[in-house]
Motif scaffolding. Structure first.
Motif, PDB file in Angstrom:
ATOM      1  N   LEU A   1     -57.572   8.273 -12.530  1.00 40.89           N
ATOM      2  CA  LEU A   1     -56.438   8.044 -11.634  1.00 40.89           C
ATOM      3  C   LEU A   1     -55.182   7.798 -12.455  1.00 40.89           C
ATOM      4  O   LEU A   1     -55.214   7.049 -13.446  1.00 40.89           O
ATOM      5  CB  LEU A   1     -56.731   6.844 -10.728  1.00 40.89           C
ATOM      6  N   LEU A   2     -54.083   8.395 -12.039  1.00 44.29           N
ATOM      7  CA  LEU A   2     -52.829   8.252 -12.769  1.00 44.29           C
ATOM      8  C   LEU A   2     -52.054   7.028 -12.291  1.00 44.29           C
ATOM      9  O   LEU A   2     -51.916   6.804 -11.082  1.00 44.29           O
ATOM     10  CB  LEU A   2     -51.977   9.510 -12.602  1.00 44.29           C
ATOM     11  N   MET A   3     -51.533   6.251 -13.232  1.00 47.73           N
ATOM     12  CA  MET A   3     -50.767   5.040 -12.907  1.00 47.73           C
ATOM     13  C   MET A   3     -49.516   5.356 -12.091  1.00 47.73           C
ATOM     14  O   MET A   3     -49.065   4.513 -11.327  1.00 47.73           O
ATOM     15  CB  MET A   3     -50.344   4.315 -14.184  1.00 47.73           C
ATOM     16  N   VAL A   4     -48.980   6.541 -12.249  1.00 41.86           N
ATOM     17  CA  VAL A   4     -47.747   6.896 -11.538  1.00 41.86           C
ATOM     18  C   VAL A   4     -47.942   6.844 -10.022  1.00 41.86           C
ATOM     19  O   VAL A   4     -46.998   6.611  -9.276  1.00 41.86           O
ATOM     20  CB  VAL A   4     -47.216   8.271 -12.000  1.00 41.86           C
ATOM     21  N   ASN A   5     -49.174   7.001  -9.554  1.00 45.09           N
ATOM     22  CA  ASN A   5     -49.474   6.961  -8.123  1.00 45.09           C
ATOM     23  C   ASN A   5     -49.961   5.597  -7.651  1.00 45.09           C
ATOM     24  O   ASN A   5     -50.187   5.399  -6.464  1.00 45.09           O
ATOM     25  CB  ASN A   5     -50.541   8.004  -7.775  1.00 45.09           C
ATOM     26  N   LEU A   6     -50.110   4.649  -8.562  1.00 40.26           N
ATOM     27  CA  LEU A   6     -50.680   3.340  -8.240  1.00 40.26           C
ATOM     28  C   LEU A   6     -49.737   2.496  -7.391  1.00 40.26           C
ATOM     29  O   LEU A   6     -48.563   2.349  -7.702  1.00 40.26           O
ATOM     30  CB  LEU A   6     -50.993   2.586  -9.535  1.00 40.26           C
ATOM     31  N   ASP A   7     -50.287   1.958  -6.293  1.00 44.32           N
ATOM     32  CA  ASP A   7     -49.553   0.987  -5.487  1.00 44.32           C
ATOM     33  C   ASP A   7     -50.004  -0.417  -5.867  1.00 44.32           C
ATOM     34  O   ASP A   7     -49.203  -1.247  -6.268  1.00 44.32           O
ATOM     35  CB  ASP A   7     -49.776   1.218  -3.989  1.00 44.32           C
ATOM     36  N   TYR A   8     -51.299  -0.680  -5.718  1.00 46.15           N
ATOM     37  CA  TYR A   8     -51.838  -1.977  -6.125  1.00 46.15           C
ATOM     38  C   TYR A   8     -53.346  -1.887  -6.230  1.00 46.15           C
ATOM     39  O   TYR A   8     -53.971  -0.917  -5.808  1.00 46.15           O
ATOM     40  CB  TYR A   8     -51.402  -3.103  -5.176  1.00 46.15           C
TER      41      TYR A   8
END
Length: 138
Positions: free
Chosen positions: A111-118
């Motif tokens: 999973l890419l951090m750029v898409n991370l919400d929480y």
């Protein structure tokens, strides 16, 4: 270099370096009042982690490898799904990614951090506060 007249008179003309050799290679001298380019130095380096001044989220995740997490991601301009939830065992974390695995199937997700919400955890977190140097549940 584009002449200044194309931008109008409100923009000052600054020289633009044309090669990387014209860029300074030394950090700013100490005592300038500015932190180093990487951020504030904390003096805490933990093996297997990036220095605290360069990263935060991945260090917290690395302290909690093996725990079950729920990761909430958002994907803008996606016609199939705008948001997605991933749940699994935290396997690894880097500056720009998280790897989890589904304990039931063994399937791994990058999973890419750029898409991370929480992220939520099903148990207490191990968390290193940068100023105390201590590790413990929070």
């Amino acid at each position: 270099m584009i002449p200044q007249a194309q931008y109008g008179s409100s923009y000052p003309a600054y020289p633009v370096p044309t090669t990387s050799s014209s860029m300074p290679s030394m950090p700013a001298p100490s005592g300038t009042g500015f932190p180093p380019a990487g951020g504030l130095q904390t003096g805490v380096n933990v093996p297997g982690q990036l220095p605290m001044e360069q990263s935060y989220i991945e260090n917290i995740l690395r302290l909690n490898l093996g725990k079950i997490v729920t990761i909430y991601m958002t994907y803008e301009n996606n016609s199939q799904w705008n948001a997605k939830i991933f749940k699994g065992k935290l396997e690894a974390a880097g500056r720009d990614h998280i790897i989890i695995s589904d304990p039931a199937t063994g399937m791994r997700f990058l999973l890419l951090m750029v898409n991370l919400d929480y992220i939520t955890f099903d148990e207490e977190l191990n968390y290193m506060y940068p100023y105390t140097g201590g590790v413990g549940p929070r």
